[in-house]
Scaffold this active site. Structure first.
Site, mmCIF file in Angstrom:
data_model
loop_
_atom_site.group_PDB
_atom_site.id
_atom_site.type_symbol
_atom_site.label_atom_id
_atom_site.label_comp_id
_atom_site.label_asym_id
_atom_site.label_seq_id
_atom_site.Cartn_x
_atom_site.Cartn_y
_atom_site.Cartn_z
ATOM 1 N N ASN A 170 -46.660 9.335 21.362
ATOM 2 C CA ASN A 170 -46.956 9.855 20.031
ATOM 3 C C ASN A 170 -46.388 11.277 19.918
ATOM 4 O OD1 ASN A 170 -48.143 10.961 17.705
ATOM 5 N ND2 ASN A 170 -49.790 9.466 17.834
ATOM 6 N N ALA A 215 0.832 -1.212 0.000
ATOM 7 C CA ALA A 215 0.000 0.000 0.000
ATOM 8 C C ALA A 215 0.865 1.260 0.000
ATOM 9 C CB ALA A 215 -0.914 -0.008 1.215
ATOM 10 N N GLY A 236 -0.366 -5.782 -16.747
ATOM 11 C CA GLY A 236 0.755 -6.618 -17.169
ATOM 12 C C GLY A 236 0.210 -7.875 -17.841
ATOM 13 N N GLN A 283 8.362 1.481 3.146
ATOM 14 C CA GLN A 283 9.094 1.517 1.881
ATOM 15 C C GLN A 283 9.391 2.981 1.561
ATOM 16 O OE1 GLN A 283 6.874 0.801 -1.685
ATOM 17 N NE2 GLN A 283 8.682 0.192 -2.860
ATOM 18 N N ARG A 285 -2.687 8.684 -9.590
ATOM 19 C CA ARG A 285 -3.826 8.763 -10.512
ATOM 20 C C ARG A 285 -5.142 9.083 -9.808
ATOM 21 N NH1 ARG A 285 -2.351 3.178 -13.470
ATOM 22 N NH2 ARG A 285 -1.152 2.944 -11.541
ATOM 23 N N ALA A 320 -50.641 21.581 21.371
ATOM 24 C CA ALA A 320 -49.964 21.908 20.116
ATOM 25 C C ALA A 320 -49.340 23.302 20.186
ATOM 26 C CB ALA A 320 -50.951 21.838 18.959
HETATM 27 C C1 UD1 Z 1 0.560 -3.889 -11.075
HETATM 28 C C2 UD1 Z 1 1.364 -5.019 -11.755
HETATM 29 C C3 UD1 Z 1 0.668 -5.372 -13.085
HETATM 30 C C4 UD1 Z 1 -0.755 -5.780 -12.839
HETATM 31 C C5 UD1 Z 1 -1.508 -4.694 -12.022
HETATM 32 C C6 UD1 Z 1 -2.852 -5.242 -11.577
HETATM 33 C C7 UD1 Z 1 3.739 -4.852 -11.174
HETATM 34 C C8 UD1 Z 1 5.068 -4.362 -11.592
HETATM 35 N N1 UD1 Z 1 2.730 -4.599 -11.997
HETATM 36 O O1 UD1 Z 1 0.627 -2.736 -11.891
HETATM 37 O O2 UD1 Z 1 1.364 -6.461 -13.710
HETATM 38 O O3 UD1 Z 1 -1.402 -6.028 -14.059
HETATM 39 O O4 UD1 Z 1 -0.772 -4.321 -10.857
HETATM 40 O O5 UD1 Z 1 -3.592 -4.283 -10.888
HETATM 41 O O6 UD1 Z 1 3.620 -5.454 -10.125
HETATM 42 N N2 UD1 Z 1 3.023 -0.303 -4.434
HETATM 43 C C9 UD1 Z 1 3.891 -0.139 -3.389
HETATM 44 N N3 UD1 Z 1 5.131 0.362 -3.643
HETATM 45 C C10 UD1 Z 1 5.550 0.712 -4.884
HETATM 46 C C11 UD1 Z 1 4.653 0.552 -5.956
HETATM 47 C C12 UD1 Z 1 3.411 0.033 -5.711
HETATM 48 O O7 UD1 Z 1 3.542 -0.438 -2.244
HETATM 49 O O8 UD1 Z 1 6.694 1.153 -5.007
HETATM 50 C C13 UD1 Z 1 1.679 -0.835 -4.167
HETATM 51 C C14 UD1 Z 1 0.586 0.164 -4.490
HETATM 52 O O9 UD1 Z 1 0.232 0.897 -3.347
HETATM 53 C C15 UD1 Z 1 -0.562 -0.715 -4.949
HETATM 54 C C16 UD1 Z 1 0.133 -1.935 -5.535
HETATM 55 O O10 UD1 Z 1 1.455 -1.932 -5.026
HETATM 56 O O11 UD1 Z 1 -1.369 -1.126 -3.874
HETATM 57 C C17 UD1 Z 1 0.137 -1.916 -7.067
HETATM 58 O O12 UD1 Z 1 0.869 -0.804 -7.527
HETATM 59 P P1 UD1 Z 1 0.467 -0.036 -8.863
HETATM 60 O O13 UD1 Z 1 1.454 1.058 -9.062
HETATM 61 O O14 UD1 Z 1 -0.957 0.311 -8.829
HETATM 62 O O15 UD1 Z 1 0.742 -1.172 -9.955
HETATM 63 P P2 UD1 Z 1 0.144 -1.261 -11.412
HETATM 64 O O16 UD1 Z 1 0.808 -0.279 -12.276
HETATM 65 O O17 UD1 Z 1 -1.319 -1.224 -11.323
HETATM 66 CA CA CA Z 2 -2.825 -0.865 -9.545
#
Ligand code: UD1
Ligand code: CA
Length: 444
Positions: free
Chosen positions: A356, A7, A135, A69, A13, A402
């Site tokens: 009432n 997360a 992906g 992270q 976006r 009333a």
């Molecule tokens: C990711 C997958 C993609 C898949 C899609 C499905 C990878 C590289 N890509 O892409 O193959 O089709 O999800 O929804 O895994 N997050 C972190 N740290 C980071 C980046 C992301 O914790 O550095 C967490 C985000 O908070 C999120 C999740 O990982 O909950 C997915 O990250 P997001 O950037 O949305 O990945 P997608 O581009 O959607």
């Molecule tokens: Ca995503």
């Protein structure tokens, strides 16, 4: 099985100051939906990966482990950030995304079943109608063995034609996960450490990686407000279906909105355009008329609500009590069989059994500084358009005339009238008309 929930992504976006996983779906944060599914699976060892800024916002949500992270360098890097936690055991690790809230425990169970002793990694895949920027999962021939996952931004036109997509969920063998993670690099279009690369790395080492398919609907990833609305739609459809399967009648299901914790008994009838915020429980045989809004309310057997009623948190409507049109009830109890049928505000009050409350009655519970209670005894009758200035106590079977403004307590069985006395002036109307227009004919 233990789980990591990612997360820490920026969620750019969403265009929001709120972390993405705290946006709500069915009245609770996205992240909580994922944690609920894990609870359902009896998975208690959970590590949440967060960004440093989110830690404060989220620590109250999750008492277990948190890994930070920083900076966010991709999904693979996010899992690497949980290394200390991973090291604590050799159990398999399920990786989930905090932004994929509709996932079901049945699908996760299927993944676990697919991970027989010969398999080291299970990918959860899907075939969306519009594969968009997901992906792509590349299989070995017609088998369920996965060769690699290619991110959309790195994919050739040919690979982009593939329709099998990665959901992001992965189950990884506890024996291999750390050594696989060590081999990730960021030589790709986004210069990120992709979790998806684990597949190829595992294959390279001769490990078996397979996929399980889930439905597009449950694997919807929430990246934008548009996705959030789509997810809400799916969530609401599930809940409507559930309410009806459990014996409630919904006249126009698509106009009724539920929360994650709405509980509905049997033979409940819900008219169109009703909204249930968090914390509503409804017992059997309750009727809810159209255009009503409620949250934090308990509705007992046989009561009726609306149309156009609003119930706010801390409200209990007891058996067979009635709340009618244009009535707002806040933090109040309506005892058995009591009625507030028209145009009232009842706040911080207890309304006794069978009392009432006449049309337009207002409890004046707030003096601008504090909230004060109102207590009305059983069988009391409050005449229309009365103001009850709290704190106030009205005895049982008391009667209020009333239009009264009641500022002093009323004892049991007493009658109280508190308004200026009426004066009638003999033929005053005619005199008034003559004064206004002396030429007007006498109406007598
Ligand atoms: C990711 C997958 C993609 C898949 C899609 C499905 C990878 C590289 N890509 O892409 O193959 O089709 O999800 O929804 O895994 N997050 C972190 N740290 C980071 C980046 C992301 O914790 O550095 C967490 C985000 O908070 C999120 C999740 O990982 O909950 C997915 O990250 P997001 O950037 O949305 O990945 P997608 O581009 O959607
Ligand atoms: Ca995503």
């Amino acid at each position: 099985m233990r789980a990591i929930v990612l997360a820490a992504g920026k969620g750019t976006r969403m265009k929001s100051s709120l972390p993405k996983v705290l946006h709500t779906l069915g009245g609770q944060p996205l992240l909580h939906h994922v944690l609920d599914v894990l609870e359902d699976l009896k998975c208690i060892d959970i590590c949440l990966v967060l960004s440093p800024e989110m830690k404060e916002d989220l620590k109250s949500f999750h008492e277990g482990n948190i890994a930070i992270q920083h900076p966010a360098l991709g999904t693979g890097h996010a899992v690497q950030s949980a290394k200390d936690w991973i090291q604590k055991s050799s159990e398999d690790v399920l990786v989930l995304f905090g932004d994929t809230p509709l996932i079901t425990s049945e699908t996760l169970r299927k993944m676990k079943e697919a991970k027989d002793p010969t398999v080291s990694l299970v990918v959860l895949a899907m075939r969306p109608q519009n594969p968009g920027a997901y992906g792509r999962v590349l299989l070995e021939g017609n088998s369920s063995v996965v060769n690699s996952i290619v991110e959309f931004k790195d994919a050739s036109d040919e690979i982009r034609q593939e329709t099998l997509c990665n959901s992001g969920v992965m189950l990884i063998d506890g024996k291999y996960i750390l050594s696989l993670l060590e081999k990730l690099d960021n030589k790709n279009a986004q210069q990120e450490f992709y979790l998806t690369d684990l597949v190829q790395i595992a294959r390279y080492q001769g490990l078996k990686t397979v996929m399980v398919e889930g439905s597009e609907e449950e694997l919807l990833g929430v990246n934008s407000r548009n996705d959030l609305a789509k997810a809400e739609h799916v969530f609401q459809e599930r809940r409507r279906h559930m309410a009806m399967s459990n014996g409630a009648t919904l006249l126009d299901p698509h106009t009724v909105y539920f929360s994650f914790d709405t509980k509905i008994g049997q033979d409940v009838v819900i008219e169109p355009h009703v909204y249930f915020g968090p914390g509503v429980t409804i017992e059997n045989n309750v009727k809810i008329y159209g255009f009503s809004h409620m949250e934090g309310a308990h509705l007992e057997e046989g009561c009726s609500i609306g149309p156009f009623a609003r119930l706010r948190p801390g409200t209990r409507i007891s058996q067979k009590a009635k709340v009618g049109n244009f009535v707002e009830i806040k933090k109040s109890i309506l005892e058995k069989g009591s009625k507030v049928n028209h145009l009232s505000y009842i706040g911080d009050a207890i309304i006794g059994a069978r009392a009432n409350i006449g049309a337009g009655t207002i409890t004046c519970n707030y003096d601008g500084y504090q909230k004060h209670p109102t207590a009305i005894g059983e069988g009391a009758f409050i005449g229309s358009n009365s103001c009850l200035v709290a704190p106030i106590h009205i005895g049982k079977y008391a009667l209020v005339g009333a239009g009264s403004v009641i500022t002093e307590d009323i004892e049991d069985y007493d009658l109280s009238v508190a308004r200026s006395a009426q004066k009638n002036f003999k033929e005053g109307s005619l005199r008034f008309q003559h004064k206004k227009n002396p030429l007007q004919e006498d109406n007598r």
